[in-house]
Design a protein around this motif. Structure first.
Motif, short mmCIF file in Angstrom:
data_model
loop_
_atom_site.label_atom_id
_atom_site.label_comp_id
_atom_site.label_asym_id
_atom_site.label_seq_id
_atom_site.Cartn_x
_atom_site.Cartn_y
_atom_site.Cartn_z
N LYS A 1 0.84 -1.20 0.00
CA LYS A 1 0.00 0.00 0.00
C LYS A 1 0.87 1.25 0.00
CE LYS A 1 -3.56 -2.33 2.78
NZ LYS A 1 -4.34 -2.29 4.06
N GLU A 2 0.32 2.34 -0.52
CA GLU A 2 1.04 3.61 -0.49
C GLU A 2 1.29 4.01 0.97
OE1 GLU A 2 -0.75 6.73 -2.68
OE2 GLU A 2 -0.68 5.68 -4.60
N VAL A 3 2.44 4.63 1.19
CA VAL A 3 2.82 5.02 2.54
C VAL A 3 2.94 6.54 2.59
CG1 VAL A 3 4.64 4.92 4.29
CG2 VAL A 3 3.99 2.85 3.03
N ALA A 4 2.18 7.16 3.47
CA ALA A 4 2.21 8.62 3.60
C ALA A 4 3.61 9.10 3.96
CB ALA A 4 1.22 9.05 4.68
N GLY A 5 4.04 10.16 3.28
CA GLY A 5 5.35 10.75 3.56
C GLY A 5 6.50 10.07 2.88
N LEU B 1 23.43 4.23 -10.69
CA LEU B 1 24.71 4.08 -10.01
C LEU B 1 25.50 5.38 -9.97
CD1 LEU B 1 25.87 0.65 -11.52
CD2 LEU B 1 24.58 1.06 -9.42
N ALA B 2 24.84 6.50 -10.24
CA ALA B 2 25.53 7.78 -10.27
C ALA B 2 26.13 8.09 -8.90
CB ALA B 2 24.56 8.89 -10.67
N ALA B 3 27.36 8.59 -8.91
CA ALA B 3 28.04 8.91 -7.65
C ALA B 3 27.33 10.02 -6.89
CB ALA B 3 29.49 9.31 -7.94
N ASP B 4 26.65 10.90 -7.60
CA ASP B 4 25.95 12.01 -6.95
C ASP B 4 24.46 11.72 -6.73
OD1 ASP B 4 25.17 12.06 -9.59
OD2 ASP B 4 25.49 14.22 -9.87
N ARG B 5 24.07 10.46 -6.85
CA ARG B 5 22.68 10.09 -6.61
C ARG B 5 22.27 10.44 -5.19
NH1 ARG B 5 20.43 5.96 -3.86
NH2 ARG B 5 22.50 5.11 -3.44
N LYS B 6 21.12 11.07 -5.05
CA LYS B 6 20.60 11.37 -3.73
C LYS B 6 19.91 10.13 -3.18
CE LYS B 6 19.92 16.34 -4.40
NZ LYS B 6 18.94 17.46 -4.37
N PRO B 7 20.24 9.74 -1.96
CA PRO B 7 19.59 8.55 -1.40
C PRO B 7 18.11 8.78 -1.19
CG PRO B 7 20.89 9.67 0.28
CD PRO B 7 21.21 10.34 -1.02
N ALA B 8 17.35 7.70 -1.22
CA ALA B 8 15.91 7.79 -0.98
C ALA B 8 15.65 8.37 0.41
CB ALA B 8 15.28 6.41 -1.10
N ARG B 9 14.59 9.16 0.50
CA ARG B 9 14.21 9.74 1.78
C ARG B 9 12.69 9.85 1.88
NH1 ARG B 9 18.50 8.45 3.26
NH2 ARG B 9 20.26 9.77 3.93
N CYS B 10 12.16 9.56 3.06
CA CYS B 10 10.77 9.84 3.40
C CYS B 10 10.76 11.07 4.30
CB CYS B 10 10.12 8.66 4.13
SG CYS B 10 10.10 7.12 3.20
N ASP B 11 9.57 11.57 4.62
CA ASP B 11 9.47 12.68 5.56
C ASP B 11 9.94 12.24 6.93
OD1 ASP B 11 8.34 14.09 3.49
OD2 ASP B 11 6.27 13.88 4.21
N LYS B 12 10.30 13.20 7.76
CA LYS B 12 10.65 12.91 9.15
C LYS B 12 9.48 12.19 9.82
CE LYS B 12 12.23 15.23 13.37
NZ LYS B 12 12.59 16.54 13.98
N GLY B 13 9.78 11.10 10.50
CA GLY B 13 8.74 10.32 11.18
C GLY B 13 8.04 9.30 10.30
N ALA B 14 8.43 9.24 9.04
CA ALA B 14 7.83 8.27 8.11
C ALA B 14 8.88 7.21 7.74
CB ALA B 14 7.31 8.97 6.87
#
Length: 376
Positions: free
Chosen positions: A39-43, A54-67
Motif C-alpha cells: 500500500k502507499e505510505v504517507a510521507g 549508479l551515479a556517484a551524486d545520486r541522492k539517497p531515498a528519503r521519506c518525511d521525518k517520522g515516516a
C-alpha cells in the motif's frame, strides 16, 4: 537504552552442518513466495530510487521525518540482531532506533548483540538469530552457496564525497597521486580479502596497474596499520575513519580511492525467520530502521551539536573523533549489480567458493520496498 549488549557463544561444527542441510537451495527470492499487498505510505513519495542508478551524486531515498509511520504488530515480537560492533558510526541507526523507541513503536522487543560475521552466519541461517547487521562478505556468500537461506535486505551507508577513508600509499621519489604503480607493493590492512572492502580495493588497485592478485597483503591490528606504512613496513594501507586524518595533507602520502560513492556495501541480512516465517515482523523491523534514518540521519546529522553529544554517548566514542570526519550518507537501498561486483572481487582475491550467486538468491529488496510503499 532498552537494548542489551552481549556476546554470543561460538557455534559448533555439528550445528553448522545441520543448518546447511536444512536450508533452501533454489533461485526463488526468499520471503516472496506468497504475494503481499503493498500500500502507499504517507510521507514516502520519495522513498525509493531505481537500483540501476549508479551515479556517484545520486541522492539517497528519503521519506518525511517520522515516516514511514509505525504499524504495530498485533502481538509483541522479540527479535535478536547481531553486529560485529555496536560502537562504529555505521551502526548508529540501529542503536538510535533502540534508544528512541522506534522498534518498540512497531511492537518489537529488539536485542542487539555483538558477534563477528563468520560466527553469526550459521546462527542466522538456522534461525537462532533473526537478523545480522553486516555485509555480504565472502563468509556470507560461501554460506549461501552451501545452501544457507540468507538474503541481503537493506543497505547501510555510502561515504560523503569529502571522505578519504580508503587506500593510502607512501609515495616514492618522483611519484605523484595521479599514477602510483601498485603492482608488487605491499598493503597493510585490518580487513582481510574476504571483506566487502575487497571490491573497492580491487577497483582502486586496477586504476594504478595493480589488483588483488598483484600485491602482497599484510593483515595488521587497527593500531598498527598506519604505523607500518609510516615506518616502511608496508607500502600502502587501507585507513578507516578517522585514522586517515593523520596523513591527510602530508605530501609524502596520497589517497588513491575508497568505497564507491552512492553504493552501500552492507546493511541488514535476514535469515529464514524474517524472510519466510514472519515477514510482517521483518517489514516492521525495516520500517523502524528506515524511519530512524529519515528522522535522525536524513542529512548532515553532525551539524546538530546536541545529537552529536547523544551519538557520542550511545556509541561510547569521543565527540571530537566523530566530528573529525564527514557524516555518513545513510542509505537503506541496495544498488543493482553490487552483489556481482563483490563476488568478482572475491574471485580475484581467490577466497570465494563455488559458482557466482545470482541476485535472486542473495538480495531481497521487496521488504524495504513494502515498508516505503513502493509498488513494482
Amino acid at each position: 537504552m532498552r537494548t542489551r549488549t552481549t556476546v554470543l557463544g561460538l557455534l559448533t561444527a555439528g550445528s553448522l552442518l545441520a543448518s546447511a542441510g536444512c536450508a533452501q537451495q533454489d533461485d526463488t527470492p526468499s520471503g516472496t513466495a506468497k504475494p503481499r499487498t503493498v500500500k502507499e505510505v504517507a510521507g514516502c513519495t520519495s522513498g525509493w530510487t531505481d537500483p540501476a542508478d549508479l551515479a556517484a551524486d545520486r541522492k539517497p531515498a528519503r521519506c518525511d521525518k517520522g515516516a514511514p509511520a509505525p504499524q504495530p504488530l498485533a502481538k509483541k515480537k522479540k527479535l535478536t540482531i547481531v553486529s560485529g560492533t555496536l560502537s562504529a558510526e555505521y551502526v548508529a541507526p540501529l542503536v538510535v532506533a533502540a534508544e528512541k523507541g522506534e522498534f518498540a513503536k512497531e511492537n518489537l522487543d529488539v536485542e542487539l548483540k555483538v558477534l563477528p560475521t563468520p560466527d553469526a552466519v550459521p546462527l542466522l541461517a538456522q534461525g537462532d538469530i533473526d537478523a545480522q547487521w553486516a555485509a555480504p562478505e565472502v563468509a556470507v556468500m560461501n554460506g549461501i552457496n552451501g545452501g544457507f537461506d540468507i538474503r541481503w535486505v537493506a543497505g547501510n551507508f555510502s561515504p560523503d564525497p569529502a571522505s578519504k577513508s580508503g587506500m593510502w600509499v607512501r609515495l616514492k621519489d618522483g611519484e605523484s597521486a595521479d599514477h602510483v604503480p601498485m603492482a608488487g607493493r605491499t598493503m597493510g590492512t585490518m580487513i582481510g580479502k574476504g571483506s566487502v572492502i575487497a571490491y573497492p580495493m580491487n577497483t582502486t588497485l586496477k586504476k594504478h596497474g595493480g589488483g588483488l592478485d598483484k600485491i602482497q597483503f599484510q593483515q595488521l591490528g587497527s593500531a598498527d596499520v598506519l604505523t607500518a606504512m609510516k615506518n616502511g613496513g608496508v607500502d600502502s594501507a587501507w585507513l578507516l575513519d578517522p585514522v586517515w586524518r593523520k596523513v591527510d595533507g602530508d605530501p609524502k602520502y596520497a589517497f588513491l580511492g575508497g568505497q564507491p560513492l552512492g553504493e552501500p556495501l552492507g546493511g541488514l541480512l535476514f535469515g529464514p525467520k524474517l524472510l519466510n516465517d514472519d515477514v510482517d515482523a521483518g517489514v516492521a523491523l525495516l520500517r523502524a530502521y528506515i524511519r530512524t534514518v529519515n528522522t535522525y540521519f536524513a542529512g548532515d546529522y553532525k551539524k546538530d551539536e546536541a545529537f552529536l553529544d547523544e551519538l557520542s554517548r550511545l556509541l561510547k566514542t569521543d565527540k571530537a573523533v566523530l566530528k573529525s570526519t564527514p557524516s555518513l550518507r545513510m542509505d537503506w537501498e541496495i544498488r543493482g549489480g553490487t552483489i556481482d561486483r563483490l563476488q568478482k572481487a572475491y574471485r580475484d582475491a581467490g577466497v570465494s567458493k563455488g559458482d557466482p550467486i545470482p541476485e535472486s538468491r542473495s538480495v531481497n529488496r521487496s521488504l524495504y520496498e513494502e515498508a516505503v510503499g513502493h509498488k513494482k
